[in-house]
Design an enzyme around this catalytic site. Structure first.
Site, short mmCIF file in Angstrom:
data_model
loop_
_atom_site.label_atom_id
_atom_site.label_comp_id
_atom_site.label_asym_id
_atom_site.label_seq_id
_atom_site.Cartn_x
_atom_site.Cartn_y
_atom_site.Cartn_z
N GLN A 102 -3.41 27.15 53.00
CA GLN A 102 -1.55 27.70 53.01
C GLN A 102 -1.00 28.41 51.82
O GLN A 102 -0.83 27.55 51.13
CB GLN A 102 -1.07 26.36 53.09
CG GLN A 102 0.40 26.05 53.80
CD GLN A 102 1.03 25.65 54.24
OE1 GLN A 102 1.57 24.52 53.15
NE2 GLN A 102 1.22 24.79 55.23
N TYR A 172 11.72 26.12 53.74
CA TYR A 172 11.21 26.93 52.31
C TYR A 172 11.14 28.74 52.88
O TYR A 172 11.53 28.68 53.82
CB TYR A 172 9.51 26.69 52.56
CG TYR A 172 9.47 25.75 51.52
CD1 TYR A 172 10.23 25.18 50.64
CD2 TYR A 172 9.06 24.96 52.35
CE1 TYR A 172 10.20 23.86 49.56
CE2 TYR A 172 8.64 23.55 52.50
CZ TYR A 172 9.49 22.81 50.69
OH TYR A 172 8.65 21.73 50.35
#
Length: 368
Positions: A102, A172
C-alpha cells in the site's frame, strides 16, 4: 450459510487469487529507520501460508520529505527499504502467496510527537477544517508528489509484487484533496464539485498506470469517513459518487477498496433501505469495477474503538456471505482478526470456528 463461496478463485488481468480473502493494510510501525526486517517478512509469510488470498501491506510511504508521521513506518523508496521489501515478497511467494504494497502519504495528518523531514504536503495546509499547519502545496510540489507515487509503483512491479494499492482514504493526503474540509484550493486541483477535487488522485493514478503498464493491477483505497470526522461523506448522492469514482477508474484504477467502519452499513438507505448497498456495492454498481469490502469483518467491535482499548469477540460471517452472494463486492479485506491470528482464514475454511480468537488492543503491539 456456506463459507465456500468466499473460497472461489478470482482473476483480474495477470492476477489470479485462490480465494476472496484479502489481508487489510494495518499500520504496524515495526520498521526502524523505515526498513522492514526479517520479523516483518515472517509476519506476512505466516498469513500467506495460512490461505490468505491477497496480502496488502501496511502503509508504506513515498519519497517525499513529510510522507510519514511515525519513525518506524516503512519507506517504499531507497536501497535498504526496498531490499527489505524484496525479502518480504520473496518470503510470501515462497509459500504461494500474493501480495502488494500500500503506497501512502499522510499529508497533513502529522503527530505532535514526530518531526517531519521537510515541508508538509497538504492541498490547503489544513489538517482538518479550520486547522492550518502548513502552506498549501505548490504546483511543483503536486507534480513531485505525483511522480513519487509513480516511482513507488514502478518499484513495486520491479521487486515482483503482484499488485499495488494507493491509499486514498481516511483523511490522508489523497483524501485531503477529495474533502471540502481540507481542500480550499481555487486552481485545477480544487473546486466546488467532487469531480474537480478528484483531479489530484486521477493524476496520481494515471502516472502510476504509466509506470506499471496496462496489465499490472492497481487498487485504490477510498472511504467516505475521515479520522478527523467519522460523519463526513465525500459523496452524498449516487450521482456525486459517480462523479468521484469514475474519473479514478478512467485514470487506471482496476479495483476499488472501499473502507467502511462496518461493512454491512448501507451507503444510501434513503434510496434502497436499511438492507441496501454498502459503499462497496454502490462503487461496483456505478463504476462496473470489482470492489473490496472491509470493516469489522468477523469481529463484534469496530476498529477505531480498539485504539481506546476495546476488545472484540469473533462474530458470525453470515451477513458477509449473504452480501457477497448478492454481488455487493468481489473481495473482502480482514484486518484485526488476521492481525491477532495468522491462521484465521484457514480456520474459517476448515470450520474451526471454536478456535477463533478474541482481538485485544495489546495485539497491536506485537508481530505474531
Amino acid at each position: 450459510m456456506s463459507i465456500e463461496s468466499l473460497f472461489s478463485p478470482f482473476r483480474i488481468k495477470g492476477l489470479e487469487l485462490k480465494n476472496r480473502f484479502v489481508m487489510a493494510p494495518l499500520t504496524r510501525s515495526f520498521s526502524p529507520e523505515g526498513v522492514p526486517g526479517d520479523d516483518v517478512a515472517g509476519y506476512y509469510r505466516r498469513r500467506a501460508e495460512n490461505e490468505v488470498g491477497l496480502i496488502i501491506s501496511e502503509g508504506t510511504v513515498i519519497d517525499r520529505p513529510a510522507s510519514k508521521n511515525d519513525p518506524k513506518i516503512p519507506f517504499f523508496h531507497g536501497e535498504k527499504p526496498l531490499a527489505g521489501w524484496k525479502r518480504v515478497i520473496d518470503e510470501v511467494h515462497s509459500v504461494g502467496g500474493k501480495m502488494g504494497p500500500q503506497i501512502w502519504h499522510v499529508g497533513a495528518m502529522q503527530h505532535s510527537r514526530f518531526t517531519p523531514g521537510g515541508p508538509v504536503d497538504a492541498p490547503s495546509g489544513l489538517s482538518k477544517p479550520g486547522k492550518r499547519i502548513a502552506d498549501p502545496m505548490t504546483e511543483e510540489a503536486i507534480a513531485d508528489t505525483v511522480a513519487a507515487f509513480a516511482k513507488a509503483a514502478a518499484a513495486s512491479k520491479a521487486l515482483g509484487f503482484d499488485v499495488v494499492e494507493l491509499h486514498g482514504a481516511h483523511g490522508y493526503l489523497i483524501d485531503q484533496f477529495f474533502w471540502t474540509g481540507t481542500n480550499e484550493r481555487g486552481d485545477a486541483f480544487g473546486g466546488a464539485s467532487i469531480k474537480e477535487r478528484a483531479r489530484f488522485a486521477a493524476h496520481a493514478i494515471k502516472a502510476v498506470r504509466q509506470a506499471v503498464g496496462p496489465e499490472y493491477p492497481v487498487i485504490l483505497r477510498v472511504s467516505q469517513w475521515k479520522q478527523q470526522d467519522f460523519t463526513v461523506r465525500v459523496a452524498t448522492t449516487p450521482d456525486q459518487m459517480s462523479d468521484w469514482l469514475n474519473p479514478l477508474v478512467e485514470a487506471g484504477a482496476d479495483i476499488l477498496h472501499c473502507s467502511m467502519r462496518r461493512f454491512w452499513q448501507p451507503e444510501f438507505p434513503e434510496i434502497d433501505g436499511e438492507e441496501g448497498l454498502s459503499l462497496a456495492g454502490w462503487a461496483k454498481k456505478l463504476t462496473g469495477k470489482p470492489t473490496i469490502t472491509v470493516g469489522s469483518v468477523g469481529l463484534t467491535g469496530e476498529f477505531i474503538a480498539a485504539y481506546g482499548g476495546e476488545s472484540s469477540k469473533p462474530a458470525s460471517l453470515d451477513g458477509l456471505i449473504k452480501r457477497f452472494e448478492q454481488g455487493d463486492f468481489d473481495l473482502v479485506a480482514v484486518g484485526r482478526a488476521l492481525l491477532t491470528d495468522p491462521a484465521w482464514v484457514r480456520k474459517i475454511h476448515q470450520g474451526r470456528n471454536h478456535e477463533l480468537m478474541d482481538f485485544k488492543r495489546e495485539d497491536m503491539a506485537v508481530l505474531t
